[in-house]
Design a protein around this motif. Structure first.
Motif, PDB file in Angstrom:
ATOM      1  N   MET A  66      50.696 -49.837  22.668  1.00 42.03           N
ATOM      2  CA  MET A  66      50.954 -49.261  21.340  1.00 42.03           C
ATOM      3  C   MET A  66      51.620 -48.006  21.117  1.00 42.03           C
ATOM      4  O   MET A  66      51.256 -47.031  22.000  1.00 42.03           O
ATOM      5  CB  MET A  66      49.559 -48.923  20.623  1.00 42.03           C
ATOM      6  CG  MET A  66      48.595 -50.211  20.353  1.00 42.03           C
ATOM      7  SD  MET A  66      47.112 -49.790  19.850  1.00 42.03           S
ATOM      8  CE  MET A  66      46.213 -48.850  21.243  1.00 42.03           C
TER       9      MET A  66
ATOM     10  N   ILE B 116      43.107 -49.941  14.688  1.00 37.46           N
ATOM     11  CA  ILE B 116      43.440 -49.977  16.212  1.00 37.46           C
ATOM     12  C   ILE B 116      42.234 -49.440  16.816  1.00 37.46           C
ATOM     13  O   ILE B 116      42.135 -50.032  18.054  1.00 37.46           O
ATOM     14  CB  ILE B 116      44.722 -49.176  16.423  1.00 37.46           C
ATOM     15  CG1 ILE B 116      44.783 -47.665  16.198  1.00 37.46           C
ATOM     16  CG2 ILE B 116      45.760 -49.660  15.754  1.00 37.46           C
ATOM     17  CD1 ILE B 116      45.964 -46.808  16.746  1.00 37.46           C
TER      18      ILE B 116
ATOM     19  N   PHE C  22      53.679 -52.560  18.254  1.00 34.12           N
ATOM     20  CA  PHE C  22      52.577 -53.050  19.252  1.00 34.12           C
ATOM     21  C   PHE C  22      53.188 -53.951  20.256  1.00 34.12           C
ATOM     22  O   PHE C  22      54.160 -54.962  19.648  1.00 34.12           O
ATOM     23  CB  PHE C  22      51.679 -53.815  18.262  1.00 34.12           C
ATOM     24  CG  PHE C  22      50.934 -52.806  17.433  1.00 34.12           C
ATOM     25  CD1 PHE C  22      49.743 -52.125  18.106  1.00 34.12           C
ATOM     26  CD2 PHE C  22      51.289 -52.520  16.069  1.00 34.12           C
ATOM     27  CE1 PHE C  22      49.014 -51.477  16.916  1.00 34.12           C
ATOM     28  CE2 PHE C  22      50.607 -51.606  15.263  1.00 34.12           C
ATOM     29  CZ  PHE C  22      49.507 -50.955  15.746  1.00 34.12           C
TER      30      PHE C  22
ATOM     31  N   LEU D  53      50.942 -55.017  13.284  1.00 36.46           N
ATOM     32  CA  LEU D  53      49.599 -55.456  13.258  1.00 36.46           C
ATOM     33  C   LEU D  53      49.179 -56.031  12.517  1.00 36.46           C
ATOM     34  O   LEU D  53      48.202 -57.167  12.564  1.00 36.46           O
ATOM     35  CB  LEU D  53      48.677 -54.074  13.216  1.00 36.46           C
ATOM     36  CG  LEU D  53      47.053 -53.962  13.260  1.00 36.46           C
ATOM     37  CD1 LEU D  53      46.827 -54.081  14.610  1.00 36.46           C
ATOM     38  CD2 LEU D  53      46.559 -52.463  12.724  1.00 36.46           C
ATOM     39  N   ASP D  54      49.336 -56.064  11.216  1.00 34.67           N
ATOM     40  CA  ASP D  54      49.250 -57.049  10.284  1.00 34.67           C
ATOM     41  C   ASP D  54      50.148 -56.738   8.887  1.00 34.67           C
ATOM     42  O   ASP D  54      51.090 -56.036   9.129  1.00 34.67           O
ATOM     43  CB  ASP D  54      47.783 -56.935   9.508  1.00 34.67           C
ATOM     44  CG  ASP D  54      47.300 -55.377   9.217  1.00 34.67           C
ATOM     45  OD1 ASP D  54      48.131 -54.637   8.582  1.00 34.67           O
ATOM     46  OD2 ASP D  54      46.038 -54.881   9.338  1.00 34.67           O
TER      47      ASP D  54
ATOM     48  N   GLY E   1      44.335 -56.154  10.971  1.00 36.91           N
ATOM     49  CA  GLY E   1      44.626 -56.270  12.266  1.00 36.91           C
ATOM     50  C   GLY E   1      44.992 -57.969  12.663  1.00 36.91           C
ATOM     51  O   GLY E   1      45.003 -58.385  13.515  1.00 36.91           O
TER      52      GLY E   1
ATOM     53  N   LEU F 210      47.733 -59.125  15.231  1.00 43.30           N
ATOM     54  CA  LEU F 210      47.515 -58.938  16.636  1.00 43.30           C
ATOM     55  C   LEU F 210      46.187 -59.586  17.167  1.00 43.30           C
ATOM     56  O   LEU F 210      46.173 -60.176  18.301  1.00 43.30           O
ATOM     57  CB  LEU F 210      47.593 -57.320  16.962  1.00 43.30           C
ATOM     58  CG  LEU F 210      47.425 -56.988  18.513  1.00 43.30           C
ATOM     59  CD1 LEU F 210      48.304 -57.581  19.204  1.00 43.30           C
ATOM     60  CD2 LEU F 210      47.503 -55.438  18.370  1.00 43.30           C
TER      61      LEU F 210
ATOM     62  N   SER G  97      56.900 -54.885  13.331  1.00 45.85           N
ATOM     63  CA  SER G  97      56.312 -53.700  12.528  1.00 45.85           C
ATOM     64  C   SER G  97      57.089 -53.004  11.834  1.00 45.85           C
ATOM     65  O   SER G  97      58.521 -53.307  12.094  1.00 45.85           O
ATOM     66  CB  SER G  97      55.526 -53.003  13.844  1.00 45.85           C
ATOM     67  OG  SER G  97      54.658 -51.983  13.276  1.00 45.85           O
TER      68      SER G  97
END
Length: 185
Positions: free
Chosen positions: A43, A59, A125, A140-141, A153, A156, A176
């Protein structure tokens, strides 16, 4: 607030090696030191970025949830600390302790590691499989500061769950979005 997208390194890319100092312990970690049996999450994060602040709790949860399942984690900070002193390694340590990072928070002083990974933003990520080949990169989301979508999240986590369940990771991957990495001149 800058909104820089990931560069989306090609899937299948072998994880670039590194050896960086951990701001928390002062020990040096190489890629193989953080590699997990099932996979490895790298990350690119920093202290000051509002996008990283927005996802910090998740995270930490993600690392705590998946480390026991065989995934390795490392956070890497590559910003120019001359221009952005709030990301200085001394403050990285304070930040990591406050946020309860359970993974090394590594300082990429030369920015060579960020360049090798083609990292563009924080957070960025990268998920590598057990052979250190890239299987997921991007967000991540869907949550961003101020968009009202809860941080969970999902993207991922779904990729990591696919690994755990011996399924293919979806090729539908979104970049991202975050603050650009603060490059040295």
């Amino acid at each position: 607030m800058s909104q820089t997208p990931s560069n989306m390194l090609p899937l299948g890319t072998k994880a670039p090696s590194f050896r960086l100092q951990d701001s928390i312990t002062d020990h040096f970690y190489a890629l193989n030191d953080v590699k997990g049996e099932k996979g490895t999450v790298i990350m690119f994060i920093c202290n000051h970025c509002p996008f990283v602040k927005h996802v910090n709790d998740e995270i930490v949860r993600l690392a705590n949830d998946y480390r026991q399942a065989g995934f390795g984690f490392a956070g890497i900070m590559s910003n120019d600390v001359e221009k952005y002193p709030q990301d200085h390694p001394v403050l990285m340590k304070e930040h990591a302790m406050k946020e309860q990072y359970s993974f090394p928070y590594l300082y990429d002083n030369t920015q060579e590691v960020a360049r090798a990974y083609k990292a563009a933003c924080t957070p960025d990520f990268f998920l590598f499989n057990d052979e250190l080949k890239l299987i997921y990169r991007g967000q991540l989301d869907n949550s961003r500061p101020g968009n009202g979508i809860p941080v969970n999240g999902r993207d991922l986590r779904e990729a990591m769950d696919a690994v755990l369940n011996n399924r293919k990771v979806s090729l539908s991957q979104k970049p991202s979005i975050g603050c650009n990495i603060k490059w040295k001149e």
